[in-house]
Design a protein around this motif. Structure first.
Motif, short mmCIF file in Angstrom:
data_model
loop_
_atom_site.label_atom_id
_atom_site.label_comp_id
_atom_site.label_asym_id
_atom_site.label_seq_id
_atom_site.Cartn_x
_atom_site.Cartn_y
_atom_site.Cartn_z
N LYS A 183 0.85 -1.19 0.00
CA LYS A 183 0.00 0.00 0.00
C LYS A 183 0.88 1.24 0.00
O LYS A 183 0.96 1.96 1.01
N PRO A 184 1.57 1.52 -1.09
CA PRO A 184 2.49 2.66 -1.13
C PRO A 184 1.82 4.01 -0.88
O PRO A 184 2.47 4.98 -0.53
N SER A 185 0.49 4.05 -1.05
CA SER A 185 -0.23 5.31 -0.82
C SER A 185 -0.54 5.54 0.65
O SER A 185 -1.02 6.60 1.03
N PHE A 186 -0.24 4.54 1.50
CA PHE A 186 -0.53 4.67 2.93
C PHE A 186 0.32 5.80 3.51
O PHE A 186 1.55 5.78 3.41
N PRO A 187 -0.33 6.82 4.11
CA PRO A 187 0.42 7.99 4.61
C PRO A 187 1.22 7.67 5.87
O PRO A 187 0.66 7.44 6.93
N LEU A 188 2.54 7.66 5.75
CA LEU A 188 3.39 7.33 6.90
C LEU A 188 3.18 8.31 8.05
O LEU A 188 3.23 7.92 9.22
N GLU A 189 2.95 9.59 7.70
CA GLU A 189 2.81 10.59 8.76
C GLU A 189 1.63 10.28 9.68
O GLU A 189 1.60 10.71 10.83
N GLN A 190 0.68 9.49 9.18
CA GLN A 190 -0.48 9.10 9.98
C GLN A 190 -0.04 8.23 11.17
O GLN A 190 -0.71 8.17 12.19
N GLU A 191 1.10 7.55 11.00
CA GLU A 191 1.58 6.64 12.04
C GLU A 191 2.58 7.29 13.00
O GLU A 191 3.17 6.59 13.83
N VAL A 192 2.81 8.59 12.88
CA VAL A 192 3.69 9.27 13.84
C VAL A 192 2.83 9.62 15.06
O VAL A 192 1.98 10.51 14.99
N HIS A 193 3.05 8.92 16.16
CA HIS A 193 2.13 8.95 17.30
C HIS A 193 2.43 10.09 18.28
O HIS A 193 2.71 9.85 19.46
N LEU A 194 2.34 11.32 17.81
CA LEU A 194 2.65 12.46 18.64
C LEU A 194 1.64 12.61 19.79
O LEU A 194 2.00 12.95 20.91
N GLY A 195 0.36 12.34 19.49
CA GLY A 195 -0.67 12.44 20.52
C GLY A 195 -0.44 11.48 21.67
O GLY A 195 -0.65 11.83 22.84
N LEU A 196 0.00 10.28 21.35
CA LEU A 196 0.28 9.28 22.39
C LEU A 196 1.44 9.74 23.27
O LEU A 196 1.41 9.62 24.50
N PHE A 197 2.48 10.28 22.63
CA PHE A 197 3.63 10.79 23.38
C PHE A 197 3.19 11.90 24.34
O PHE A 197 3.57 11.92 25.52
N GLU A 198 2.36 12.82 23.86
CA GLU A 198 1.93 13.95 24.69
C GLU A 198 1.08 13.47 25.86
O GLU A 198 1.16 14.02 26.97
#
Length: 229
Positions: A183-198
């Motif tokens: 799924k090359p169209s899958f947006p990697l940035e969607q998986e950057v879990h900034l909310g979880l870190f906060e």
């Protein structure tokens, strides 16, 4: 009635010493064991005793004997070997559901237990994931994401949880890698879990659990869609 405890047999003692060498990574997964004569001298035992100890560890799943290749290390722990056998028999969705349970609990505990050092390490892997996302570097992204989740689990302070998660991630993440490649169209940035870190930073365990549930639901939906195509 109190029964007398039995002393461990020589075979059990040798097996325990070998298991310790494997757990301490002195004998690494995939490596071949030293020659039989060398091991007999090192443990000061007979050939039969050594072979019995090896058979016990083969049965436990730590070692594997291959025709013409000798005996190699297959897993770092009995727990890991048992989990690997069960995971291979499970569906990917079943494995994902177990991962959700572990990560949800870990996130809640990490929110309560985390130290400043834990936060710094988690933030490091967040930043690496962001950079990999910008550069569309899939391998680096997945490696950073794995470490991000592992660091949160470690921040929980529960060693059994750490061990359970450690032995699940390799198989699960290899699947996630294959999924993202397909799924090359899958947006990697969607998986950057900034909310979880906060949430963990603020010690908000309820929000941390909610973020894990949401992220896992998104991944689960994508996997189901892929499997149906």
């Amino acid at each position: 009635m109190i029964r007398k405890t039995n002393r461990k047999s020589l075979v059990e003692q040798v097996a325990e010493q070998m298991e310790h060498l494997i757990e301490q990574r002195e004998w690494k997964v995939g490596e071949k064991l030293p020659p039989e004569m060398e091991l007999m001298e090192e443990f000061d035992v007979s050939r039969n005793t050594l072979r019995e100890a090896i058979r016990a560890l083969v049965h436990a799943g730590l070692l594997e004997t291959k025709q013409g290749s000798g005996t190699i290390v297959r897993s770092t722990s009995v727990l890991g070997a048992a989990l690997e056998r069960h995971i291979k028999k499970s569906t990917m969705l079943e494995t994902l559901e177990v991962r959700l349970a572990l990560e949800k609990q870990a996130a809640q505990m990490a929110a309560e237990q985390r130290t400043e050092a834990d936060l710094a390490m988690i933030k490091t892997y967040i930043d690496r994931s962001k950079n990999a996302s910008v550069n569309q570097d899939l391998d680096q992204f997945i490696a950073s994401d794995i470490q991000f989740h592992k660091t949160i689990v470690q921040a929980s302070g529960n060693q059994l949880l750490v061990d359970l998660y450690e032995h699940m991630t390799d198989i699960l993440y290899s699947f996630v890698h294959d999924f993202m490649v397909m799924k090359p169209s899958f947006p990697l940035e969607q998986e950057v879990h900034l909310g979880l870190f906060e949430a963990i930073q603020k010690q908000d365990k309820n929000s941390a659990a909610s973020y894990v549930e949401h992220d896992m639901e998104v991944l689960k939906e994508n996997i189901i869609t892929m499997m149906e195509e």
